[in-house]
Design an enzyme around this catalytic site. Structure first.
Site, short mmCIF file in Angstrom:
data_model
loop_
_atom_site.label_atom_id
_atom_site.label_comp_id
_atom_site.label_asym_id
_atom_site.label_seq_id
_atom_site.Cartn_x
_atom_site.Cartn_y
_atom_site.Cartn_z
N ARG A 46 18.03 -10.71 -81.43
CA ARG A 46 18.36 -12.09 -81.04
C ARG A 46 17.28 -13.04 -81.55
O ARG A 46 17.57 -14.09 -82.09
CB ARG A 46 18.49 -12.13 -79.51
CG ARG A 46 18.82 -13.48 -78.96
CD ARG A 46 18.96 -13.40 -77.47
NE ARG A 46 17.74 -12.93 -76.80
CZ ARG A 46 17.60 -12.79 -75.49
NH1 ARG A 46 18.62 -13.05 -74.69
NH2 ARG A 46 16.47 -12.37 -74.97
N GLY B 82 12.25 -4.69 -78.89
CA GLY B 82 11.33 -4.58 -77.74
C GLY B 82 10.59 -3.25 -77.74
O GLY B 82 10.55 -2.54 -78.75
N LYS C 166 3.16 1.23 -69.64
CA LYS C 166 3.01 2.03 -70.86
C LYS C 166 1.90 1.51 -71.77
O LYS C 166 1.32 2.27 -72.54
CB LYS C 166 4.34 2.09 -71.63
CG LYS C 166 5.36 2.95 -70.93
CD LYS C 166 6.62 3.12 -71.75
CE LYS C 166 7.64 3.94 -70.97
NZ LYS C 166 8.84 4.23 -71.74
N THR D 156 5.63 5.16 -66.92
CA THR D 156 6.84 4.39 -67.24
C THR D 156 6.59 2.90 -67.00
O THR D 156 5.45 2.48 -66.72
CB THR D 156 8.07 4.95 -66.50
OG1 THR D 156 9.23 4.29 -67.01
CG2 THR D 156 8.01 4.77 -65.00
N ASN E 206 3.68 7.21 -72.94
CA ASN E 206 4.57 7.62 -71.84
C ASN E 206 4.17 8.98 -71.28
O ASN E 206 4.73 9.43 -70.29
CB ASN E 206 6.04 7.63 -72.29
CG ASN E 206 6.39 8.89 -73.05
OD1 ASN E 206 5.58 9.42 -73.80
ND2 ASN E 206 7.59 9.38 -72.83
N SER F 229 13.06 11.92 -63.26
CA SER F 229 12.04 12.81 -63.84
C SER F 229 11.65 13.98 -62.94
O SER F 229 11.48 15.10 -63.43
CB SER F 229 10.81 12.01 -64.26
OG SER F 229 11.15 11.17 -65.33
N ALA G 80 11.22 -0.29 -76.43
CA ALA G 80 11.98 0.92 -76.75
C ALA G 80 12.28 1.01 -78.24
O ALA G 80 12.28 2.09 -78.83
CB ALA G 80 13.28 0.94 -75.95
N ASP H 102 8.77 9.01 -76.42
CA ASP H 102 10.03 8.28 -76.27
C ASP H 102 10.84 8.21 -77.58
O ASP H 102 12.01 8.59 -77.61
CB ASP H 102 9.78 6.84 -75.80
CG ASP H 102 9.45 6.77 -74.32
OD1 ASP H 102 9.89 7.64 -73.57
OD2 ASP H 102 8.75 5.81 -73.92
N GLY I 106 17.70 -4.60 -81.48
CA GLY I 106 16.63 -4.87 -80.51
C GLY I 106 15.27 -4.68 -81.16
O GLY I 106 15.15 -3.98 -82.18
N ILE J 122 20.82 3.48 -75.93
CA ILE J 122 19.80 4.09 -75.07
C ILE J 122 20.10 3.88 -73.58
O ILE J 122 19.52 4.52 -72.73
CB ILE J 122 18.36 3.62 -75.39
CG1 ILE J 122 18.14 2.15 -75.01
CG2 ILE J 122 17.99 3.86 -76.82
CD1 ILE J 122 16.65 1.82 -74.91
P1 ATR Z 1 10.68 -4.40 -73.60
O1 ATR Z 1 11.26 -3.60 -74.70
O2 ATR Z 1 9.54 -5.27 -74.01
O3 ATR Z 1 10.43 -3.61 -72.36
P2 ATR Z 1 13.33 -5.00 -73.01
O4 ATR Z 1 13.88 -5.94 -71.97
O5 ATR Z 1 13.52 -3.55 -72.89
O6 ATR Z 1 11.81 -5.39 -73.19
O7 ATR Z 1 13.97 -5.31 -74.42
C1 ATR Z 1 13.75 -6.40 -75.08
C2 ATR Z 1 14.79 -6.39 -76.19
O8 ATR Z 1 16.08 -6.64 -75.66
C3 ATR Z 1 14.52 -7.48 -77.17
O9 ATR Z 1 14.95 -7.06 -78.43
C4 ATR Z 1 15.37 -8.61 -76.61
O10 ATR Z 1 15.68 -9.61 -77.54
P3 ATR Z 1 14.64 -10.84 -77.80
O11 ATR Z 1 13.55 -10.28 -78.64
O12 ATR Z 1 15.45 -11.85 -78.49
O13 ATR Z 1 14.17 -11.26 -76.44
C5 ATR Z 1 16.60 -7.86 -76.24
N1 ATR Z 1 17.44 -8.55 -75.26
C6 ATR Z 1 17.21 -8.66 -73.93
N2 ATR Z 1 18.22 -9.35 -73.35
C7 ATR Z 1 19.10 -9.69 -74.35
C8 ATR Z 1 20.36 -10.39 -74.40
N3 ATR Z 1 20.91 -10.90 -73.29
N4 ATR Z 1 20.98 -10.51 -75.60
C9 ATR Z 1 20.43 -10.00 -76.70
N5 ATR Z 1 19.25 -9.32 -76.73
C10 ATR Z 1 18.60 -9.16 -75.57
#
Ligand code: ATR
Length: 277
Positions: free
Chosen positions: A151, A128, A64, A60, A85, A15, A130, A100, A126, A217
């Site tokens: 997952r 999470g 956040k 970051t 962010n 950044s 992001a 973001d 995913g 990403i």
């Molecule tokens: P956050 O978004 O909260 O910062 P992240 O680590 O960036 O966390 O992302 C989490 C995402 O990555 C989730 O969708 C997670 O799946 P779960 O909800 O089942 O935990 C996914 N993720 C992380 N490691 C994974 C892996 N080894 N296989 C599949 N999905 C994974």
């Protein structure tokens, strides 16, 4: 203009390099400082930033969400996403934004505008932090269907509730279901951290057709195993480093009130990341 970044760890953040380029572009003097801080010192560091009277700062991982109680206002978008962010110091107030999700979507739109003028179908992999901004923004962008594969299916179902638009349909899928139906999508966005500094792909793209745009990403490595799979299938790919530039552009424009261009930065960052690999 005094700017900064709060997070941990941020020593290798790109950044400062990006925002220094933006400052040069608008011929303005300024600094972008790193405020690396651990959780127990967060309130002290925020106090320090406020006393230094910055024009604004970025936030970051992992702060956040934790930054929110320290702010005076949140814009609607940051409130919906539940994460900030970018903070702007405006009329004595500290206002939180989130660039973001929109940054990522603008980066894809820049390269593949046709996706946004048709009734396209998208898959977000995913659920999470992001994924939240990206999913929320896609639902506002005229897509016909925006599905989520995760997952842990419960997290995909929780994320689906962010879609408040009646026109956009959302299905929550297991990875197996997504793999089987992968040929249904015009755009696929990989938002997990899987593939970062490792040679694995989150799911298989065996059934992919070459009309699909596949995006990741993760930008270290620049062309992830997931994107390499997509290339083998002849699909179009979209690289993750463009998100970093676009979220920064949107933040900088809020701080400065001026428009900045990104093409040369995207090129230079690409070269820099390839050299570091
Ligand atoms: P956050 O978004 O909260 O910062 P992240 O680590 O960036 O966390 O992302 C989490 C995402 O990555 C989730 O969708 C997670 O799946 P779960 O909800 O089942 O935990 C996914 N993720 C992380 N490691 C994974 C892996 N080894 N296989 C599949 N999905 C994974």
């Amino acid at each position: 203009m005094k700017l900064g970044l709060i997070g941990y760890p941020i020593k290798h953040s790109l950044s400062p390099w990006i925002h220094t380029r933006f400052l040069q572009q608008i011929h303005q003097e300024g600094q972008y400082e790193l405020y690396e801080t651990t959780e127990d010192k967060l309130s002290q560091t925020v106090k320090e930033i406020k006393e230094a009277s910055l024009s604004g700062f970025n936030v970051t991982v992992p702060y956040k969400q934790a930054i929110i109680p320290y702010l005076d206002e949140l814009d609607v978008y940051a409130k919906q996403i539940g994460a900030v962010n970018t903070v702007v110091h405006k009329d004595g107030k500290w206002v939180g934004y989130n660039t973001d999700g929109l940054g990522y979507i603008r980066a894809v739109k820049d390269q593949y505008p046709a996706l946004f003028s048709e009734q396209s179908n998208a898959l977000v992999i995913g659920a999470g932090g992001a994924a939240r901004g990206i999913f929320y923004t896609l639902c506002q962008e005229g897509f016909q269907q925006v599905d989520i594969a995760n997952r842990t299916i419960e997290k995909a179902i929780a994320l689906k509730s962010l879609n408040q638009t009646k026109q956009v349909e959302t299905k929550c899928l297991t990875f197996e279901e997504a793999e089987k139906n992968i040929n249904n999508y015009d755009l696929i966005i990989q938002t997990t951290s899987v593939g970062m500094n490792e040679d694995i792909a989150v799911l298989s793209l065996d059934n992919l057709t070459k009309e699909t745009v596949v995006s990741d990403i993760v930008y270290q490595p620049l062309c992830t195993t997931f994107l390499q799979q997509a290339k083998v299938k002849g699909a179009k790919i979209h690289l993750g480093h463009t998100m970093l530039i676009y979220q920064a552009k949107l933040a900088f424009e809020k701080w400065s009130g001026k428009n900045v261009t990104v093409a040369s930065l995207i090129n230079d960052l690409e070269k820099r990341l390839i050299k570091d690999e």
